[in-house]
Design a protein around this motif. Structure first.
Motif, PDB file in Angstrom:
ATOM      1  N   GLN A 481       0.831  -1.207   0.000  1.00 14.63           N
ATOM      2  CA  GLN A 481       0.000   0.000   0.000  1.00 14.63           C
ATOM      3  C   GLN A 481       0.867   1.259   0.000  1.00 14.63           C
ATOM      4  N   VAL A 482       1.941   1.257   0.781  1.00 17.85           N
ATOM      5  CA  VAL A 482       2.860   2.396   0.819  1.00 17.85           C
ATOM      6  C   VAL A 482       3.473   2.628  -0.557  1.00 17.85           C
ATOM      7  N   LEU A 483       3.955   1.564  -1.184  1.00 14.49           N
ATOM      8  CA  LEU A 483       4.590   1.685  -2.497  1.00 14.49           C
ATOM      9  C   LEU A 483       3.616   2.209  -3.538  1.00 14.49           C
ATOM     10  N   MET A 484       2.391   1.702  -3.519  1.00 13.10           N
ATOM     11  CA  MET A 484       1.400   2.164  -4.498  1.00 13.10           C
ATOM     12  C   MET A 484       1.079   3.645  -4.305  1.00 13.10           C
ATOM     13  N   ASN A 485       0.966   4.079  -3.047  1.00 14.51           N
ATOM     14  CA  ASN A 485       0.686   5.497  -2.788  1.00 14.51           C
ATOM     15  C   ASN A 485       1.816   6.387  -3.311  1.00 14.51           C
ATOM     16  N   LEU A 486       3.061   5.977  -3.070  1.00 16.14           N
ATOM     17  CA  LEU A 486       4.202   6.787  -3.517  1.00 16.14           C
ATOM     18  C   LEU A 486       4.312   6.799  -5.038  1.00 16.14           C
ATOM     19  N   VAL A 487       4.075   5.663  -5.677  1.00 15.79           N
ATOM     20  CA  VAL A 487       4.165   5.590  -7.138  1.00 15.79           C
ATOM     21  C   VAL A 487       3.053   6.408  -7.788  1.00 15.79           C
ATOM     22  N   VAL A 488       1.849   6.358  -7.236  1.00 14.96           N
ATOM     23  CA  VAL A 488       0.733   7.145  -7.794  1.00 14.96           C
ATOM     24  C   VAL A 488       1.034   8.636  -7.676  1.00 14.96           C
ATOM     25  N   ASN A 489       1.596   9.072  -6.541  1.00 17.23           N
ATOM     26  CA  ASN A 489       1.960  10.485  -6.383  1.00 17.23           C
ATOM     27  C   ASN A 489       3.041  10.883  -7.378  1.00 17.23           C
ATOM     28  N   ALA A 490       4.023  10.000  -7.586  1.00 17.71           N
ATOM     29  CA  ALA A 490       5.083  10.288  -8.553  1.00 17.71           C
ATOM     30  C   ALA A 490       4.513  10.400  -9.965  1.00 17.71           C
ATOM     31  N   GLY A 558      -8.038  13.814  -5.069  1.00 14.52           N
ATOM     32  CA  GLY A 558      -7.302  13.150  -3.992  1.00 14.52           C
ATOM     33  C   GLY A 558      -7.919  13.462  -2.650  1.00 14.52           C
ATOM     34  N   THR A 559      -7.724  12.537  -1.701  1.00 16.80           N
ATOM     35  CA  THR A 559      -8.282  12.723  -0.356  1.00 16.80           C
ATOM     36  C   THR A 559      -7.291  13.377   0.595  1.00 16.80           C
ATOM     37  N   GLY A 560      -6.005  13.410   0.228  1.00 12.91           N
ATOM     38  CA  GLY A 560      -4.996  13.932   1.142  1.00 12.91           C
ATOM     39  C   GLY A 560      -4.599  12.936   2.209  1.00 12.91           C
ATOM     40  N   LEU A 561      -4.946  11.652   2.005  1.00  6.92           N
ATOM     41  CA  LEU A 561      -4.619  10.628   2.993  1.00  6.92           C
ATOM     42  C   LEU A 561      -3.529   9.671   2.530  1.00  6.92           C
ATOM     43  N   GLY A 562      -3.111   9.769   1.257  1.00  9.72           N
ATOM     44  CA  GLY A 562      -2.144   8.812   0.730  1.00  9.72           C
ATOM     45  C   GLY A 562      -0.817   8.836   1.464  1.00  9.72           C
ATOM     46  N   LEU A 563      -0.196  10.021   1.565  1.00  7.54           N
ATOM     47  CA  LEU A 563       1.108  10.115   2.215  1.00  7.54           C
ATOM     48  C   LEU A 563       1.004   9.994   3.730  1.00  7.54           C
ATOM     49  N   SER A 564      -0.097  10.482   4.315  1.00  2.58           N
ATOM     50  CA  SER A 564      -0.258  10.323   5.761  1.00  2.58           C
ATOM     51  C   SER A 564      -0.440   8.853   6.118  1.00  2.58           C
ATOM     52  N   THR A 565      -1.110   8.094   5.232  1.00  2.95           N
ATOM     53  CA  THR A 565      -1.243   6.657   5.437  1.00  2.95           C
ATOM     54  C   THR A 565       0.122   5.988   5.362  1.00  2.95           C
ATOM     55  N   ALA A 566       0.912   6.349   4.338  1.00  8.40           N
ATOM     56  CA  ALA A 566       2.254   5.787   4.200  1.00  8.40           C
ATOM     57  C   ALA A 566       3.099   6.106   5.432  1.00  8.40           C
TER      58      ALA A 566
END
Length: 738
Positions: A481-490, A558-566
């Motif tokens: 989940q962390v990797l997917m969030n970072l890749v989607v942001n990139a 975006g919800t603004g929760l991707g990086l905070s979740t990571a």
């Protein structure tokens, strides 16, 4: 005389009053306990924060009793809790009690903070105080190596004299001592004429003779006054045909800005230009340079000109694009021949505001974490009922039915809402992790296909691994989940396409790594980096990217929760996450996981082809205990559809009452964890004394860690988190019974 009320009625009234008073007392007790618990949490956060401060820091009560001291203070003074701050500093200052009283009074009167530079036999020392709450104060003592940077307790380092009620000079800063040439003890030794005329020219006696200064008198609280000594404009400046150039201020070692009564900048000195930045030019309005007053800056200027300003100084944020900076701004009225103008004395308050922001941030994060845990339970109950009854409807509608697509929409959106709740729990570090030994190469190999689909055709994914990569211990699903969030942001940072580089590397830290207010201990780490060549993140927004609900994307994207979740997942795993970014060049997220010591050989995994085979209909008697009626209704119908006999109970007490029938045979308990009265584990332990062979399924909308310790003592039990689908429930029950 009016007839007296009957005695039973009087007794009834007195009883009602007594009950009301008891209820009020109970409410007050609960409120007091809650407030005390909140203060204890805040105090623990402060203690943890100051422990690594290189300067001596103390948390004291209003009476000066030390509650806690950091490692530096304990080493320097041998301080322990219960001592007084004045007693601790008695060998540092000649009159510590008076200094502490003065600063504490100032911090209570103005802004909640104050500081003062004091000359000691060991050199310059700065004592600062920050009011944490009405009962506690944070004190910080540090040495000042460069006296030119010293500042007084009530503002920047402009020549300043602090005066008491009787006219005695309490303190002169470095600028005032340089101007006067000596340390004076009374005002009459400095000024020729008393009282001092604030806002006008006054003659002062210096070691070089008499000279004129523009005096500005500011109330400093506790009966004290701060008198600032400003050099007057030269005759050429005030009498010439052009506007004053204010050149006499250029060489002062403090940032100064002079602007008109309408807020337009007239002139400034070099220090002011260095602090405010390139946006500071003549003619610009002061409101375009700084913000954060909470009301129009023009109102503050108007109050200063009219003498109605309650607070002489304010903390504002500079509108700089290169970095985030805060300044303390003190306004003083100055009368010229042409117009009344304002002199703004500035001081860099970034360090102070950063400390305050960190304290507030820790409280905010704790509050959001508590909110997430509480919301999850109620929200997951609602989602279980919605998605569960939707599953029941889907059993009666095939794909050719006109209602099928609507039901699928309900089901999909319920799942999206459940994922949002899961992200909140991940951020607050309240979800249950299932750590295992992982090799990041295997994890990335399994995830590559999905990541390539996520980035699309315009973005390339490039993986690079360390050939001697060591294993780590983490939850595989959460790490993905962390990797997917970072890749989607990139991917989103490169709208025109580009390359995302994912690297893994083993690194060894010989010394602790101090970065972003975090200390990474010495040891071996596996570093995972996700790099893009996108638009980058501005410096003033870089430290906010891990905050929940903070996003630079447009509404709906975006919800603004991707990086905070990571962030939450990495921290809960015991790792560290950092971000580096340059505008226009890209961003790099670095994650450091501790290497797993004494790792056992990783067994080869046999890939199983997943098939959605529904569990077979079962036989057996199930006791379902759930206080939420909609959830109980769905679970009961779902289990009966699978062929089970279901007994329902809305509380633990009702369940135990049902089990009093010795002729009743029960094969499985399905129970909620948190219920009014007895909770799930409590009543199950009591029931298993008479029926030890019965298996258990615990369900809950809270995080599993609420149950972990209790579940270990209950044999043959499993946990099913809410929200669950019809198939999730049926499969879990089937596996427990077979």
């Amino acid at each position: 005389m009016a007839a007296l009320a009957p005695e039973p009625l009087i007794q009834l009234c007195l009883s009602a009053v007594a009950l009301a008073l008891m209820g009020l007392g109970f409410a007050v007790t609960l409120s007091t306990r809650k407030m005390r618990s909140t203060q204890d949490h805040a105090m623990a956060a402060i203690t943890s924060f100051i422990e690594r401060d290189v300067s001596s820091s103390f948390v004291c009560t209003g009476d000066g009793e030390i509650v806690c001291a950091n490692a530096t203070a304990r080493k320097a003074f041998g301080t322990c809790a219960g001592e007084t701050l004045a007693g601790t500093l008695r060998n540092t200052f000649a009159n510590p009690g008076g200094i502490i009283f003065r600063l504490k009074a100032t911090s209570e009167m103005e802004n909640g903070a104050a500081r003062e530079d004091i000359v000691t036999r060991k050199g310059y020392m700065r004592l600062a105080v920050h009011a944490l709450n009405p009962e506690h104060f944070l004190w910080r003592l540090e040495a000042i190596s460069d006296t030119r940077q010293s500042r007084g307790s009530d503002g920047p380092g402009l020549p300043m004299v602090m005066v008491g009620r009787t006219g005695a000079v309490l303190y002169m800063n470095e600028g005032a001592r340089s101007l006067i040439g000596t340390r004076s003890k009374s005002l009459d030794a400095i000024f020729d004429v008393l009282p001092v005329r604030s806002g006008e020219m006054n003659f002062v006696t210096t070691s070089d003779g008499k000279t004129q200064v523009l005096a500005s008198k500011v109330d400093a609280g506790a009966g004290r006054s701060a008198i600032y000594l400003l050099p007057p404009p030269s005759d050429a400046e005030t009498t010439g045909p052009s506007k004053p150039t204010w050149s006499s201020f250029q060489d002062l070692p403090v940032p100064l800005i002079r602007f008109s009564s309408q807020g337009e900048v007239r002139s400034f000195n070099r220090k002011g230009a260095d602090l405010v930045g390139p946006g500071l030019v003549e003619g610009v309005h002061i409101s375009t340079l700084m913000e954060g007053l909470g009301r129009p800056i023009a109102d503050w200027i108007g109050e200063t000109i009219s003498g109605r300003a309650v607070q002489q100084s304010e903390f504002l944020r500079l509108k700089r694009t290169d970095k985030e900076m805060f300044v303390q701004v003190a306004l003083n009225r100055m009368g010229d021949q042409d117009e009344t103008s304002i002199v703004a004395v500035l001081a860099d308050a970034t360090e102070l505001k950063t400390l305050e922001a960190q304290f507030v941030q820790s409280q905010k994060m704790q509050a959001i974490g508590q909110l997430a845990g509480g919301v999850a339970h109620d929200f997951n109950n609602l989602l279980t009922a919605i998605s569960g009854h939707c599953d029941l409807l889907l059993l009666r509608h095939d794909q050719g039915d006109t209602d099928y697509s609507d039901l699928m929409q309900i089901n999909q959106n319920a799942n999206r809402a459940a994922a949002l709740v899961g992200q909140l729990l991940a951020f607050s570090r309240k979800q249950m992790l299932r750590p295992e030994q992982l090799d990041l190469r295997d994890t990335m190999a399994d995830l590559t296909h999905l990541l390539n689909r996520l980035v699309g055709e315009k973005v390339r994914l490039n993986l690079s691994h360390d050939p001697v990569l060591k294993p780590i211990r983490a939850d595989k699903r959460q790490l993905e989940q962390v990797l997917m969030n970072l890749v989607v942001n990139a991917r989103d940072a490169m709208p025109d396409g580009g390359e995302i580089q994912i690297e893994t590397e083993c690194i060894t830290l010989g010394d602790p790594l101090e970065r972003d207010r975090v200390s990474v201990p010495v040891g071996d780490y596996v570093c995972l980096r996700v790099m893009d060549a996108g638009v980058g993140i501005p410096a003033d927004k870089l430290q906010k990217v891990f905050e929940p609900f903070y996003t630079t994307k447009r509404t709906g994207e975006g919800t603004g929760l991707g990086l905070s979740t990571a962030y939450g997942i990495v921290k809960q795993t015991g790792g560290f996450i950092f971000v580096d970014s340059t505008l226009g060049r890209g961003t790099c997220f670095s994650i450091m996981f501790p290497v797993l010591e004494c790792a056992s050989p990783t067994p080869k995994r046999v890939q199983k082809v997943e098939t959605n085979v529904e569990p077979k209909h079962g036989e057996g008697v199930i006791l379902l205990v759930e206080d939420e009626a909609p959830v109980r209704a769905f679970a009961s119908r779902a289990l009966r559809l699978r062929g089970y006999t279901v007994l329902e109970a809305d509380s633990a007490e009702a369940a135990l009452k049902t089990l009093e029938d010795d002729d009743l045979s029960v094969d499985l308990f399905v129970t909620d964890v948190v219920m009014p009265g007895k909770d799930g584990p409590s009543w199950v332990r009591e029931a298993l004394k008479e029926r030890p062979e019965v298996r258990v399924v615990f369900v809950s909308g809270y995080a599993e860690d609420r149950l972990n310790d209790q579940q270990e003592s209950i044999p043959n039990s499993v946990f099913l988190p809410k929200p669950f689908s019809l198939n999730d429930l049926a499969e879990t029950v089937h596996n427990q019974l077979h």
